[in-house]
Design an enzyme around this catalytic site. Structure first.
Site, PDB file in Angstrom:
ATOM      1  N   ASP A  70      -8.061  -5.792  10.319  1.00  0.00           N
ATOM      2  CA  ASP A  70      -7.902  -5.021   9.069  1.00  0.00           C
ATOM      3  C   ASP A  70      -6.446  -4.579   8.913  1.00  0.00           C
ATOM      4  OD1 ASP A  70      -8.343  -3.347   6.868  1.00  0.00           O
ATOM      5  OD2 ASP A  70      -9.106  -1.699   8.090  1.00  0.00           O
TER       6      ASP A  70
ATOM      7  N   ASN B  76       4.501 -16.319  -0.249  1.00  0.00           N
ATOM      8  CA  ASN B  76       4.759 -17.188   0.899  1.00  0.00           C
ATOM      9  C   ASN B  76       4.630 -16.438   2.226  1.00  0.00           C
ATOM     10  OD1 ASN B  76       5.686 -19.875   1.862  1.00  0.00           O
ATOM     11  ND2 ASN B  76       7.322 -18.613   2.718  1.00  0.00           N
TER      12      ASN B  76
ATOM     13  N   GLY C 291     -16.547   4.440  11.465  1.00  0.00           N
ATOM     14  CA  GLY C 291     -15.616   4.783  12.533  1.00  0.00           C
ATOM     15  C   GLY C 291     -15.991   6.089  13.200  1.00  0.00           C
ATOM     16  N   ARG C 292     -15.444   7.180  12.650  1.00  0.00           N
ATOM     17  CA  ARG C 292     -15.591   8.486  13.309  1.00  0.00           C
ATOM     18  C   ARG C 292     -17.033   8.895  13.606  1.00  0.00           C
ATOM     19  NH1 ARG C 292     -10.921  10.737   9.448  1.00  0.00           N
ATOM     20  NH2 ARG C 292     -11.837   9.030   8.245  1.00  0.00           N
TER      21      ARG C 292
ATOM     22  N   ASP D  92       2.490  -8.600   0.429  1.00  0.00           N
ATOM     23  CA  ASP D  92       3.901  -9.007   0.477  1.00  0.00           C
ATOM     24  C   ASP D  92       4.078 -10.120  -0.552  1.00  0.00           C
ATOM     25  OD1 ASP D  92       6.572  -9.628   1.460  1.00  0.00           O
ATOM     26  OD2 ASP D  92       5.960  -8.671   3.343  1.00  0.00           O
TER      27      ASP D  92
HETATM   28  O1  C5P Z   1     -13.676   6.928  10.526  1.00  0.00           O
HETATM   29  P1  C5P Z   1     -14.104   6.235   9.245  1.00  0.00           P
HETATM   30  O2  C5P Z   1     -15.550   5.808   9.266  1.00  0.00           O
HETATM   31  O3  C5P Z   1     -13.723   7.008   8.005  1.00  0.00           O
HETATM   32  O4  C5P Z   1     -13.232   4.893   9.264  1.00  0.00           O
HETATM   33  C1  C5P Z   1     -13.123   4.042   8.172  1.00  0.00           C
HETATM   34  C2  C5P Z   1     -12.248   2.891   8.547  1.00  0.00           C
HETATM   35  O5  C5P Z   1     -12.178   2.005   7.425  1.00  0.00           O
HETATM   36  C3  C5P Z   1     -10.790   3.248   8.895  1.00  0.00           C
HETATM   37  O6  C5P Z   1     -10.377   2.348   9.907  1.00  0.00           O
HETATM   38  C4  C5P Z   1     -10.024   2.978   7.614  1.00  0.00           C
HETATM   39  O7  C5P Z   1      -8.692   2.583   7.856  1.00  0.00           O
HETATM   40  C5  C5P Z   1     -10.808   1.828   7.013  1.00  0.00           C
HETATM   41  N1  C5P Z   1     -10.749   1.647   5.566  1.00  0.00           N
HETATM   42  C6  C5P Z   1     -11.111   2.647   4.674  1.00  0.00           C
HETATM   43  N2  C5P Z   1     -11.058   2.431   3.321  1.00  0.00           N
HETATM   44  C7  C5P Z   1     -10.682   1.239   2.852  1.00  0.00           C
HETATM   45  C8  C5P Z   1     -10.320   0.217   3.745  1.00  0.00           C
HETATM   46  C9  C5P Z   1     -10.383   0.458   5.094  1.00  0.00           C
HETATM   47  O8  C5P Z   1     -11.503   3.721   5.100  1.00  0.00           O
HETATM   48  N3  C5P Z   1     -10.709   1.003   1.545  1.00  0.00           N
END
Ligand code: C5P
Length: 227
Positions: free
Chosen positions: A59, A67, A207-208, A64
């Protein structure tokens, strides 16, 4: 629907300890900016050595000139990742160039475009894009669809609408999931598991709520049972 666990812990050792706990589970692992910048390709190799069946989503949200993006896409394919993403705001020309390069490979990875980050609320999003989130997310998704990408990263609340404007098979990956109503932390547009199911999300990112839990494996098993 697949569960994608975000590996956003402060050290490689902590990420690997989490992965060890989940080693028998059918999950995707999301390696984001923090972990990749710090631990690089070695982390990807270690994940596959713990369980070669783990799928890796890199992720890095690249954005950018066309190319440079196509070259970066090729480098990510060289890392053996199963999914990566680009920013839809890089534009159709850049996304098409990425896909032209990706499609020269046998068994290419899934390529997604980031629409609107889930940490945005409407006011701060409009300050940059001059368009409400809901509308712009669909516009970005249509750009990604016509560019040949496989899907988008979006909030749960845009998933169904995006599919309606593209295709049911166009994938949606939705972060900001608080499976059982946990704290939203810095996320604005959070949703629980039931909402993610109702909105036909293909991948949920958590995540958390997993890595801050005292029982990450228990939470993962409970999520998998419920999806
Ligand atoms: O901890 P949590 O569940 O909030 O983590 C969400 C993850 O998804 C993080 O790694 C964050 O960078 C990623 N992410 C996001 N929103 C997006 C794209 C990626 O929260 N639109």
């Amino acid at each position: 629907m697949k569960l994608c666990v975000a590996l956003d812990l402060p050290t490689k050792e902590e990420n690997l300890a989490l992965i060890q706990k989940l080693k028998s589970e059918d999950v995707w692992l999301k390696v984001g900016l923090r972990s990749y910048i710090r631990d690089g390709e070695a982390l990807l190799r270690e994940i596959k050595s713990i369980n070669p069946n783990f799928k890796i989503f890199l992720d890095l949200k690249i954005h950018d000139i066309p190319n440079t993006m196509a070259d970066a896409a090729e480098s990510m394919i060289g890392l053996g990742v199963d999914m990566f993403n680009v920013h839809a705001s890089s534009g159709v020309k850049a996304m098409k160039m990425v896909m032209d390069r990706v499609n020269t490979f046998a068994n290419p990875p899934i390529v997604l475009a980031v629409t609107a980050l889930t940490s945005f609320d409407n006011a701060s999003f409009e300050a940059i894009y001059k368009t409400p989130i809901k509308q712009k997310a669909v516009d970005f998704a249509k750009d990604a669809y016509i560019s040949g990408l496989h899907g988008v990263v979006c909030s749960v609340y845009e998933s169904l609408d995006i599919k309606a404007h593209t295709s049911n098979s166009f994938l949606t990956l939705t972060p900001g999931i608080r499976p059982f109503g946990e704290s939203s932390n810095d996320q604005e547009r959070v949703a629980d598991l039931e909402t993610a199911k109702a909105e036909h999300s293909d991948f949920i990112v958590v995540g958390r709520p997993i890595y801050h839990s005292s029982d990450p494996l228990g939470i993962v098993k409970k999520i998998i049972e419920n999806i």
